[in-house]
Design a protein around this motif. Structure first.
Motif, short mmCIF file in Angstrom:
data_model
loop_
_atom_site.label_atom_id
_atom_site.label_comp_id
_atom_site.label_asym_id
_atom_site.label_seq_id
_atom_site.Cartn_x
_atom_site.Cartn_y
_atom_site.Cartn_z
N TRP A 91 10.61 5.00 1.23
CA TRP A 91 11.63 4.50 2.16
C TRP A 91 11.01 3.66 3.27
CZ3 TRP A 91 16.37 3.69 1.13
CH2 TRP A 91 17.07 4.51 0.26
N VAL A 92 9.82 4.04 3.74
CA VAL A 92 9.15 3.23 4.77
C VAL A 92 8.77 1.87 4.21
CG1 VAL A 92 7.06 3.07 6.19
CG2 VAL A 92 8.35 5.21 6.10
N ALA A 93 8.29 1.83 2.96
CA ALA A 93 7.97 0.55 2.32
C ALA A 93 9.21 -0.33 2.21
CB ALA A 93 7.36 0.78 0.95
N VAL A 136 0.85 -1.21 0.00
CA VAL A 136 0.00 0.00 0.00
C VAL A 136 0.88 1.25 0.00
CG1 VAL A 136 -1.63 1.34 1.40
CG2 VAL A 136 -2.00 -1.11 1.05
N PHE A 137 1.92 1.27 0.82
CA PHE A 137 2.82 2.42 0.86
C PHE A 137 3.52 2.62 -0.48
CE2 PHE A 137 3.59 2.49 5.75
CZ PHE A 137 2.31 3.00 5.92
N THR A 138 3.89 1.53 -1.13
CA THR A 138 4.56 1.62 -2.43
C THR A 138 3.62 2.19 -3.49
OG1 THR A 138 5.92 -0.29 -1.82
CG2 THR A 138 5.90 0.33 -4.13
N VAL A 139 2.38 1.72 -3.50
CA VAL A 139 1.40 2.24 -4.45
C VAL A 139 1.16 3.73 -4.20
CG1 VAL A 139 -1.02 2.11 -5.16
CG2 VAL A 139 0.30 0.02 -4.89
N PHE A 191 14.62 -3.97 -5.03
CA PHE A 191 14.08 -3.09 -6.07
C PHE A 191 13.77 -1.70 -5.51
CE2 PHE A 191 12.29 -6.90 -8.62
CZ PHE A 191 13.44 -6.98 -9.37
N LEU A 192 13.16 -1.66 -4.33
CA LEU A 192 12.87 -0.38 -3.71
C LEU A 192 14.14 0.38 -3.36
CD1 LEU A 192 9.83 -1.24 -1.43
CD2 LEU A 192 9.86 0.41 -3.29
N LEU A 193 15.14 -0.34 -2.90
CA LEU A 193 16.41 0.30 -2.57
C LEU A 193 17.03 0.95 -3.80
CD1 LEU A 193 18.67 0.86 -0.51
CD2 LEU A 193 19.66 -1.33 -1.18
N VAL A 194 17.03 0.24 -4.91
CA VAL A 194 17.59 0.80 -6.15
C VAL A 194 16.79 2.02 -6.59
CG1 VAL A 194 17.95 0.35 -8.61
CG2 VAL A 194 18.63 -1.36 -6.92
N ALA A 195 15.46 1.93 -6.53
CA ALA A 195 14.61 3.05 -6.95
C ALA A 195 14.84 4.27 -6.08
CB ALA A 195 13.14 2.64 -6.89
N MET A 196 14.82 4.09 -4.78
CA MET A 196 14.93 5.23 -3.86
C MET A 196 16.34 5.81 -3.86
SD MET A 196 11.85 5.39 -3.01
CE MET A 196 11.97 6.74 -1.89
N ALA A 197 17.34 4.96 -3.88
CA ALA A 197 18.72 5.45 -3.85
C ALA A 197 19.08 6.18 -5.15
CB ALA A 197 19.68 4.29 -3.61
N THR A 198 18.63 5.66 -6.28
CA THR A 198 18.90 6.32 -7.55
C THR A 198 18.20 7.67 -7.62
OG1 THR A 198 19.11 4.18 -8.62
CG2 THR A 198 18.81 6.07 -10.05
N TYR A 199 16.94 7.70 -7.20
CA TYR A 199 16.21 8.97 -7.20
C TYR A 199 16.88 9.97 -6.26
CZ TYR A 199 12.36 12.26 -7.34
OH TYR A 199 11.61 13.38 -7.53
N THR A 200 17.29 9.50 -5.11
CA THR A 200 17.97 10.38 -4.16
C THR A 200 19.26 10.93 -4.75
OG1 THR A 200 17.09 9.10 -2.31
CG2 THR A 200 18.97 10.52 -1.84
#
Length: 152
Positions: free
Chosen positions: A135-137, A17-20, A103-112
């Protein structure tokens, strides 16, 4: 019934839910009068599209992959919690949650990394709540994945 595994399944659903919400809401970067998301920007009451740079493209791709992995993980872990002889499904679901976390780590770290200069450029520009939800997700998937793998 595996209550620990069921709990990790619920946490994985919450991470989904947090990811969506992170993907859909327009507040990855915000200042007092405007906000920018991955698909939409808002300024006052007016909203418009976002020019997709590399940061947005990478974040969208990996967040969608994470959503697919989280959906798979939550379904498998909850099934494994309800049916005790399906222990292997719980382990596969936990592994899928760990993959979703990556996958979330790659997405968030790249965006950051690609937008850090923009946020640092002005003192009024801050990271928004959509960014925080991502990041919470990630944190929830990191916790629930191994929990589902090692739960009995």
């Amino acid at each position: 019934m595996g209550s620990l595994r069921l709990g990790s399944g619920v946490v994985l659903c919450l991470a989904l839910v947090f990811t969506v919400l992170a993907l859909a809401t327009p507040a990855w970067i915000a200042d007092p009068i405007s906000s920018v998301g991955l698909f939409k920007a808002q300024s006052g009451g007016v909203s418009g599209g976002v020019i997709k740079r590399d940061a947005e493209k990478v974040a969208i791709a990996f967040v969608v992959l994470a959503m697919i992995s989280l959906l798979t993980a939550s379904i498998l872990v909850i099934i494994a919690a309800k049916v005790e002889e399906k222990d292997k499904l719980g382990k596969i679901g936990g592994a899928s949650a760990v993959v979703a976390a990556l996958f979330l780590l790659v997405a968030m770290a790249t965006y950051t990394g690609l937008t850090k200069d923009l946020v640092d450029a002005a003192p009024t520009i801050k990271w928004g709540y959509s960014y925080a939800l991502g990041w919470v997700a990630f944190c929830l998937a990191v916790i629930a994945g191994p929990l589902a793998i090692f739960a009995k």
